[in-house]
Motif scaffolding. Structure first.
Motif, PDB file in Angstrom:
ATOM      1  N   THR A  73       0.820  -1.205   0.000  1.00 36.59           N
ATOM      2  CA  THR A  73       0.000   0.000   0.000  1.00 36.59           C
ATOM      3  C   THR A  73       0.859   1.262   0.000  1.00 36.59           C
ATOM      4  OG1 THR A  73      -1.969  -0.981   0.959  1.00 36.59           O
ATOM      5  CG2 THR A  73      -1.572   1.309   1.509  1.00 36.59           C
ATOM      6  N   SER A  74       1.988   1.207   0.703  1.00 34.62           N
ATOM      7  CA  SER A  74       2.863   2.383   0.757  1.00 34.62           C
ATOM      8  C   SER A  74       3.431   2.681  -0.638  1.00 34.62           C
ATOM      9  CB  SER A  74       3.993   2.153   1.759  1.00 34.62           C
ATOM     10  OG  SER A  74       3.446   1.969   3.049  1.00 34.62           O
ATOM     11  N   TRP A  75       3.638   1.644  -1.418  1.00 30.01           N
ATOM     12  CA  TRP A  75       4.087   1.827  -2.815  1.00 30.01           C
ATOM     13  C   TRP A  75       2.974   2.520  -3.623  1.00 30.01           C
ATOM     14  CZ3 TRP A  75       2.619  -0.475  -7.590  1.00 30.01           C
ATOM     15  CH2 TRP A  75       3.523  -0.294  -8.639  1.00 30.01           C
ATOM     16  N   ILE A 101       8.806   5.225   2.012  1.00 30.91           N
ATOM     17  CA  ILE A 101       7.490   5.327   2.664  1.00 30.91           C
ATOM     18  C   ILE A 101       7.192   4.020   3.378  1.00 30.91           C
ATOM     19  CG2 ILE A 101       5.036   5.858   2.325  1.00 30.91           C
ATOM     20  CD1 ILE A 101       5.752   6.987  -0.426  1.00 30.91           C
ATOM     21  N   SER A 102       6.856   4.103   4.658  1.00 32.74           N
ATOM     22  CA  SER A 102       6.529   2.893   5.410  1.00 32.74           C
ATOM     23  C   SER A 102       5.672   3.227   6.625  1.00 32.74           C
ATOM     24  CB  SER A 102       7.821   2.205   5.873  1.00 32.74           C
ATOM     25  OG  SER A 102       7.519   1.093   6.687  1.00 32.74           O
ATOM     26  N   GLN A 103       4.516   2.617   6.699  1.00 31.15           N
ATOM     27  CA  GLN A 103       3.661   2.816   7.867  1.00 31.15           C
ATOM     28  C   GLN A 103       4.395   2.366   9.123  1.00 31.15           C
ATOM     29  OE1 GLN A 103       1.437   2.298  11.150  1.00 31.15           O
ATOM     30  NE2 GLN A 103       1.909   0.362  10.136  1.00 31.15           N
ATOM     31  N   GLU A 150       9.351  -0.533   9.721  1.00 37.53           N
ATOM     32  CA  GLU A 150      10.149  -1.732  10.020  1.00 37.53           C
ATOM     33  C   GLU A 150      10.313  -2.659   8.821  1.00 37.53           C
ATOM     34  OE1 GLU A 150      11.654  -1.948  12.797  1.00 37.53           O
ATOM     35  OE2 GLU A 150      10.526  -0.551  14.069  1.00 37.53           O
ATOM     36  N   THR A 151       9.733  -2.340   7.682  1.00 35.59           N
ATOM     37  CA  THR A 151       9.732  -3.261   6.544  1.00 35.59           C
ATOM     38  C   THR A 151      11.162  -3.548   6.054  1.00 35.59           C
ATOM     39  OG1 THR A 151       7.545  -2.485   5.961  1.00 35.59           O
ATOM     40  CG2 THR A 151       8.773  -3.594   4.224  1.00 35.59           C
ATOM     41  N   ALA A 152      11.500  -4.837   6.048  1.00 35.50           N
ATOM     42  CA  ALA A 152      12.888  -5.244   5.768  1.00 35.50           C
ATOM     43  C   ALA A 152      13.366  -4.769   4.393  1.00 35.50           C
ATOM     44  CB  ALA A 152      13.002  -6.760   5.883  1.00 35.50           C
ATOM     45  N   LYS A 163      -8.500  -7.930  -2.331  1.00 39.14           N
ATOM     46  CA  LYS A 163      -7.899  -9.269  -2.347  1.00 39.14           C
ATOM     47  C   LYS A 163      -7.351  -9.645  -0.980  1.00 39.14           C
ATOM     48  CE  LYS A 163      -4.614  -7.882  -5.367  1.00 39.14           C
ATOM     49  NZ  LYS A 163      -3.701  -7.934  -6.494  1.00 39.14           N
ATOM     50  N   GLU A 164      -6.763  -8.706  -0.272  1.00 35.78           N
ATOM     51  CA  GLU A 164      -6.114  -9.123   0.980  1.00 35.78           C
ATOM     52  C   GLU A 164      -7.097  -9.438   2.088  1.00 35.78           C
ATOM     53  OE1 GLU A 164      -3.428  -6.284   2.806  1.00 35.78           O
ATOM     54  OE2 GLU A 164      -4.691  -4.610   2.218  1.00 35.78           O
ATOM     55  N   ILE A 165      -8.267  -8.804   2.094  1.00 31.66           N
ATOM     56  CA  ILE A 165      -9.160  -9.121   3.217  1.00 31.66           C
ATOM     57  C   ILE A 165     -10.354 -10.009   2.849  1.00 31.66           C
ATOM     58  CG2 ILE A 165      -8.476  -7.092   4.579  1.00 31.66           C
ATOM     59  CD1 ILE A 165     -11.194  -5.869   3.877  1.00 31.66           C
TER      60      ILE A 165
HETATM   61  C1  F6R Z   1      -1.702  -3.593   2.660  1.00 30.36           C
HETATM   62  C2  F6R Z   1      -0.582  -3.480   3.570  1.00 30.36           C
HETATM   63  C3  F6R Z   1       0.784  -3.842   3.071  1.00 30.36           C
HETATM   64  C4  F6R Z   1       1.788  -2.797   3.541  1.00 30.36           C
HETATM   65  C5  F6R Z   1       3.218  -3.222   3.186  1.00 30.36           C
HETATM   66  C6  F6R Z   1       4.225  -2.151   3.578  1.00 30.36           C
HETATM   67  O1  F6R Z   1      -2.872  -3.166   3.245  1.00 30.36           O
HETATM   68  O2  F6R Z   1      -0.753  -3.084   4.691  1.00 30.36           O
HETATM   69  O3  F6R Z   1       0.811  -3.956   1.683  1.00 30.36           O
HETATM   70  O4  F6R Z   1       1.475  -1.573   2.960  1.00 30.36           O
HETATM   71  O5  F6R Z   1       3.524  -4.414   3.848  1.00 30.36           O
HETATM   72  O6  F6R Z   1       4.216  -1.908   4.949  1.00 30.36           O
HETATM   73  P1  F6R Z   1       4.832  -0.612   5.576  1.00 30.36           P
HETATM   74  O7  F6R Z   1       4.079   0.553   5.066  1.00 30.36           O
HETATM   75  O8  F6R Z   1       4.697  -0.789   7.052  1.00 30.36           O
HETATM   76  O9  F6R Z   1       6.275  -0.559   5.129  1.00 30.36           O
END
Ligand code: F6R
Length: 366
Positions: free
Chosen positions: A60-62, A104-106, A109-111, A245-247
Motif C-alpha cells: 500500500t505504501s508503494w 514510505i513505510s507505515q 520496520e519493513t525489511a 484481495k487481501e481481506i
Molecule cells: C496492505 C498493507 C501492506 C503494507 C506493506 C508495507 O494493506 O498493509 O501492503 O502496505 O507491507 O508496509 P509498511 O508501510 O509498514 O512498510
C-alpha cells in the motif's frame, strides 16, 4: 478499544477525517499559501535543486508512492521514479549523491524498504522517510523525514495510514513547489485551502456507507474483480484491488483503464464486477468510453463518480458519488469507498478483516 465499531479496520476508515487533519496540523497556512515541514526544512535548499526523486516502498505504501509521483511531477516538475523496495535493492540501482530517495513505510520496520535505504545511503543519496510509527527503525536510519501522525493502525490492511501518506506527499510536493517557485502563491493558497477542506469531504464520502454495503451484498460472491482508473485514479484502482484481495480473498486486479483492451477485457462477462474511478477530471470522457466497453460485454459496473453526475449513472449498475475536488486530491476521496467496499464484502464472506490469513502488520523479513 474499537470505539463502538465491529472491527479496527472500520474504526480506522472512519478516523480518516481526523487523521488527515492531524497530519496537516501546524504544517499548512492557507491564508498565506505556505507550507512548513519541520522534519525536512534543513534540506530546503537541496530540494530546490534536486534533479530526481526516487520513492521506495512496498504494498500500500508503494501505491501512496505512485500518487506522490503524480503530485511531485505535477507541482514541482521534478522527475520521480517509484520503485518496489524489493526490486530496487537487488538491481544494482543507479543512484548518486544528487538524488533524494523517499522511503514510505507505515510501520517503519519493513525489511525490504530498510535494505533499499541502506543501499541508497551507501551511494550518497539524501534519504527522507515518511513513516507512521514514531521512533521505528526507518526514521532512525534516514537523514530526515515527515511523520504521518495517523495514530496507531491495528487493522492489518492499511487504510488511514495510506491517506496520511498521500497527505504528506501532497504537502511535500507543494513544499518543493514553494521552494522552487513552480507555483504562484495564489495557486498555493487555493490548493492548500482545498486540501484543508478534504477531511470534511471525506466525512461526506463516509456517509455513503449504507449504499456501499448494499452494493457489497450484490457482488460479494464474485470470484474476480477489476479496478480501473486513469491519472491519479490509477493508484486508487491498485489500492482498491489490493484491499479487496487481501481481506476478502477475492482475486482482484487494478489496471490503468486504457490497458483494459490490451488483455483484461478478455475476462469480462456478466459475472465480472468492474470498479471504475470515473470522476469528472481530465480523463473523464475516456473513462466513460471504457465503461461503455465493459457494459457492452455485460460486465457489472460500479462507478465512483463526482456528485451530480447523471451521465455515468445511466450507464452503470451501481454509482457511488463523491464530492468534486481538484484531480490532485482525488486519491484522498476516491480510496474511501473502495476501503468500505472491501470491508463489507470481507465481513459478508465471514473473513477475519483485521487479521487476514497469511499476513502480518509489519513484514520484517524479506
Ligand atoms: C496492505 C498493507 C501492506 C503494507 C506493506 C508495507 O494493506 O498493509 O501492503 O502496505 O507491507 O508496509 P509498511 O508501510 O509498514 O512498510
Amino acid at each position: 478499544e474499537k470505539g463502538g465499531f465491529d472491527h479496527f479496520m472500520l474504526k480506522e476508515i472512519y478516523e480518516q477525517p481526523r487523521s488527515i487533519r492531524d497530519c496537516m496540523r501546524g504544517r499548512i497556512n492557507c491564508e498565506q499559501g505556505k507550507i512548513a515541514l519541520g522534519g525536512i526544512k534543513e534540506y530546503a535548499e537541496k530540494l530546490k535543486n534536486v534533479e530526481r526523486i526516487i520513492i521506495v516502498a512496498c504494498g500500500t505504501s508503494w501505491h501512496a508512492g505512485l500518487t506522490g509521483e503524480y503530485l511531485i511531477e505535477e507541482y514541482s516538475r521534478i522527475p520521480v521514479e517509484v520503485e518496489y523496495a524489493s526490486e530496487f535493492r537487488y538491481r544494482n540501482p543507479i543512484i548518486t549523491e544528487k538524488d533524494v530517495v523517499v522511503a514510505i513505510s507505515q510501520s517503519g520496520e519493513t525489511a525490504d524498504t530498510m535494505a533499499a535505504i541502506e543501499i541508497a545511503k551507501e551511494k550518497g543519496a539524501t534519504i527522507f522517510g515518511i513513516c507512521n510509527v514514531v521512533g521505528a527503525s526507518i526514521p532512525r536510519i534516514t537523514h530526515a523525514g515527515v511523520y504521518t501522525h495517523a495514530g496507531p493502525e491495528i487493522g492489518v490492511a492499511s487504510t488511514k495510514a495510506f491517506t496520511a501518506q498521500v497527505t504528506v506527499l501532497t504537502l511535500m510536493a507543494l513544499y518543493i513547489a514553494q521552494q522552487k517557485g513552480t507555483l504562484t502563491t495564489s495557486k498555493l493558497t487555493s490548493l492548500l485551502t482545498e486540501l484543508n477542506g478534504i477531511p470534511e469531504k471525506i466525512q461526506a464520502v463516509l456517509a455513503t456507507n449504507e449504499l456501499i454495503k448494499n452494493i457489497a451484498e450484490k457482488v460479494k460472491d464474485s470470484r474476480n474483480c477489476l479496478f480501473l482508473g486513469r491519472g491519479s485514479g490509477f493508484p486508487v484502482a491498485l489500492e482498491g484491488a489490493l484491499k479487496l484481495k487481501e481481506i476478502s480473498y477475492i482475486h482482484a486486479e487494478g489496471y490503468p483503464a486504457a490497458e483494459m483492451k490490451h488483455g483484461p477485457i478478455a475476462l469480462i462477462d456478466k459475472e465480472m464486477p468492474v470498479v471504475f474511478i470515473a470522476t469528472k477530471n481530465s480523463s473523464y470522457e475516456k473513462v466513460v468510453s471504457n465503461i461503455q466497453e465493459v457494459k457492452a460485454r455485460k460486465g457489472i459496473v460500479i462507478a465512483i463518480v463526482t456528485s451530480g453526475d447523471r451521465e455515468v449513472e445511466k450507464m452503470v449498475d451501481y454509482c457511488i458519488e463523491i464530492p468534486d475536488a481538484d484531480e490532485a486530491f482525488l486519491p484522498l476521496l476516491a480510496t474511501i469507498p473502495l476501503q468500505l467496499l472491501a470491508y463489507h464484502i470481507a465481513v459478508m464472506r465471514g473473513c477475519n478483516v483485521d487479521q487476514p490469513r497469511n499476513l502480518a502488520k509489519s513484514v520484517t523479513v524479506e
